[in-house]
Design a protein around this motif. Structure first.
Motif, PDB file in Angstrom:
ATOM      1  N   THR A   1       0.827  -1.211   0.000  1.00  0.00           N
ATOM      2  CA  THR A   1       0.000   0.000   0.000  1.00  0.00           C
ATOM      3  C   THR A   1       0.860   1.260   0.000  1.00  0.00           C
ATOM      4  O   THR A   1       0.516   2.256  -0.643  1.00  0.00           O
ATOM      5  N   ASN A   2       1.999   1.231   0.701  1.00  0.00           N
ATOM      6  CA  ASN A   2       2.883   2.401   0.713  1.00  0.00           C
ATOM      7  C   ASN A   2       3.515   2.647  -0.650  1.00  0.00           C
ATOM      8  O   ASN A   2       3.610   3.792  -1.112  1.00  0.00           O
ATOM      9  N   VAL A   3       3.955   1.587  -1.306  1.00  0.00           N
ATOM     10  CA  VAL A   3       4.596   1.739  -2.616  1.00  0.00           C
ATOM     11  C   VAL A   3       3.582   2.223  -3.651  1.00  0.00           C
ATOM     12  O   VAL A   3       3.852   3.155  -4.423  1.00  0.00           O
ATOM     13  N   VAL A   4       2.410   1.609  -3.669  1.00  0.00           N
ATOM     14  CA  VAL A   4       1.390   2.024  -4.631  1.00  0.00           C
ATOM     15  C   VAL A   4       0.978   3.473  -4.377  1.00  0.00           C
ATOM     16  O   VAL A   4       0.817   4.268  -5.311  1.00  0.00           O
ATOM     17  N   GLY A   5       0.822   3.850  -3.112  1.00  0.00           N
ATOM     18  CA  GLY A   5       0.469   5.223  -2.793  1.00  0.00           C
ATOM     19  C   GLY A   5       1.551   6.213  -3.189  1.00  0.00           C
ATOM     20  O   GLY A   5       1.265   7.315  -3.661  1.00  0.00           O
ATOM     21  N   ALA A   6       2.826   5.803  -3.016  1.00  0.00           N
ATOM     22  CA  ALA A   6       3.931   6.696  -3.344  1.00  0.00           C
ATOM     23  C   ALA A   6       4.047   6.942  -4.844  1.00  0.00           C
ATOM     24  O   ALA A   6       4.446   8.022  -5.279  1.00  0.00           O
ATOM     25  N   PHE A   7       3.683   5.930  -5.649  1.00  0.00           N
ATOM     26  CA  PHE A   7       3.823   6.039  -7.106  1.00  0.00           C
ATOM     27  C   PHE A   7       2.469   6.066  -7.811  1.00  0.00           C
ATOM     28  O   PHE A   7       2.331   5.601  -8.932  1.00  0.00           O
ATOM     29  N   ILE A   8       1.470   6.633  -7.139  1.00  0.00           N
ATOM     30  CA  ILE A   8       0.115   6.592  -7.673  1.00  0.00           C
ATOM     31  C   ILE A   8       0.013   7.302  -9.026  1.00  0.00           C
ATOM     32  O   ILE A   8      -0.715   6.849  -9.924  1.00  0.00           O
ATOM     33  N   SER A   9       0.732   8.392  -9.213  1.00  0.00           N
ATOM     34  CA  SER A   9       0.660   9.120 -10.480  1.00  0.00           C
ATOM     35  C   SER A   9       1.174   8.272 -11.628  1.00  0.00           C
ATOM     36  O   SER A   9       0.574   8.214 -12.705  1.00  0.00           O
TER      37      SER A   9
END
Length: 425
Positions: A211-219
């Motif tokens: 969830t942290n990785v996906v949130g960090a690279f959401i764009s």
């Protein structure tokens, strides 16, 4: 842009390392001063930290005229990072002290995953307020400070030290034992020597890292799927964070009723791995469909988010009568450290891609390395988690009057002496 020569990444690093450092002290401070006292203190520290970040508490006003405004931001970031673990590490203890055995996973899901509401608000409100202007950033910091002060006032006035009576048989038994909780590092040794603890620990780390990785690279993730407008990306990011909370509440409620920690976690891990795959497609037409991309992102949040509260409760269950705050502190430390390492690794991997199904025209595509990395993490965790077969000691204590309960394939019998005996049927 607001602080020339400084990057947002440096503030994030300061926050994360302060957060992890603070986690080591939460357990012992709660044991010494009580849950209510430390939560009230942390809420005030959080508000003061936000005030420093916003410039409301200017250094010249508190006796440090030599400090520049960026130093005030750094100081506030350290305060916020130090305060947050007191809210992250205590939900299982709060649930155990205030809620019955059929409510704890739901309570933990709400308390643990409600952090996602703040992140969702940052997507929706922060993105629109900040834009490219320094004035917008200042206004956003002022808004955060105002909300933090209101929350701190409410916490100080309303947060109680404990309920009038214990809410469950297991909590009664624990209070009757009146055992002094060991120091944090002794608890850590006990946890990893306890059968079954390592599996929910691994699942928790897997979930929070993804969830942290996906949130960090959401764009970038949304850009692959054809979602390129900033407002649309912000909406998708907010939806992802809200899905994490909703999934935790719904699935946590099911686990409360059934205690099927293992089967639920395995299903969530499998769905997580499957939902990640389309988010990594770079050339295939499916990976360029915006609606499908957003739906997949929401499914990922619904499946991956609940793994954290469910396995926080499972870790407490298998280590009973351990200190719930110590259990969650260990999981938070592991999750944040792995996330701190995984984010830059995933960033580098996102620049790589592999062709999959090259000989099948309809499936031929390229998939990005960051998603391959996360899928591998989910698959490895799934394989490891299949070995879980530990008795649920706290659940057994809650069901002492019933004489036994089938728990994840084991019969746990509670004898008259209060000892727990288990056997595989």
């Amino acid at each position: 842009a607001s602080f020339s020569g400084h990057s947002a990444e440096s503030l994030i690093d300061i926050f994360l390392f302060t957060n992890v450092f603070s986690c080591f002290f939460v357990t012992d401070l709660v044991a010494k001063f009580g849950l209510g006292t430390v939560i009230r203190f942390a809420s005030v520290l959080m508000a003061v930290g936000c005030a420093f970040r916003s410039g409301t508490c200017l250094p010249t006003e508190v006796g440090f005229p030599q400090l520049v405004s960026y130093t005030s931001v750094v100081g506030g970031t350290i305060m916020v990072g130090a305060a947050q673990p007191f809210f992250q590490c205590t939900p299982p203890a709060l649930s155990a002290q205030w809620f019955g055995s059929d409510e704890r996973a739901t309570s933990t899901a709400v308390a643990l995953n409600f952090n996602q509401i703040g992140i969702a608000t940052a997507f929706l409100v922060g993105g629109g307020m900040v834009g490219e202007s320094s004035a917008g950033l200042a206004d956003y910091f002022y808004l955060i400070t105002t909300i933090s002060i209101l929350a701190a006032v409410g916490t100080v006035l309303q947060f109680k030290d404990g309920p009038p009576s214990p809410p469950s048989s297991s909590e009664v038994e624990k209070l009757l034992r009146n055992e002094k909780e060991p120091p944090f590092f002794e608890s850590v040794k006990q946890f990893f020597s306890t059968k079954g603890f390592a599996l929910p620990f691994a699942a928790f780390i897997c979930s929070i890292s993804i969830t942290n990785v996906v949130g960090a690279f959401i764009s970038e993730v949304m850009g692959r799927g054809g979602v390129t407008g900033q407002f649309e990306i912000d909406l998708a990011g907010a939806g992802f964070e809200l899905a994490i909370l909703v999934g935790g509440v719904v699935i946590g409620g099911y686990v409360d009723r059934t205690k099927k920690y293992k089967s639920v976690t395995l299903l969530c891990l499998a769905v997580t791995a499957c939902a990640l795959f389309p988010l990594g497609l770079n050339e295939h037409y499916v990976g360029k469909e915006p609606v499908f991309c957003v739906i997949t992102l929401l499914v990922l949040g619904l499946a991956c988010g609940p793994i954290q509260p469910v396995n926080a409760e499972l870790a407490v269950d298998v280590t009973y009568p351990s200190d719930e705050t110590a259990v969650e502190s260990v999981q938070q430390i592991g999750g944040n450290l792995v996330s701190a390492v995984l984010v830059p690794v995933a960033g580098a991997a996102s620049r790589l891609d592999w062709e999959v199904f090259p000989k099948i025209t309809v499936l031929d595509s390229d998939i990005r390395g960051d998603v391959v990395l996360l899928m591998a993490l989910a698959a490895a965790t799934y394989a490891f988690y299949t070995g879980f077969d530990s008795p649920l000691l706290r659940t057994a204590a809650d069901n002492a009057e019933g004489g036994g309960k089938v728990l994840e394939g084991e019969v746990v019998e509670v004898e008259a002496t209060g000892a727990v005996a288990s056997s595989t049927p």
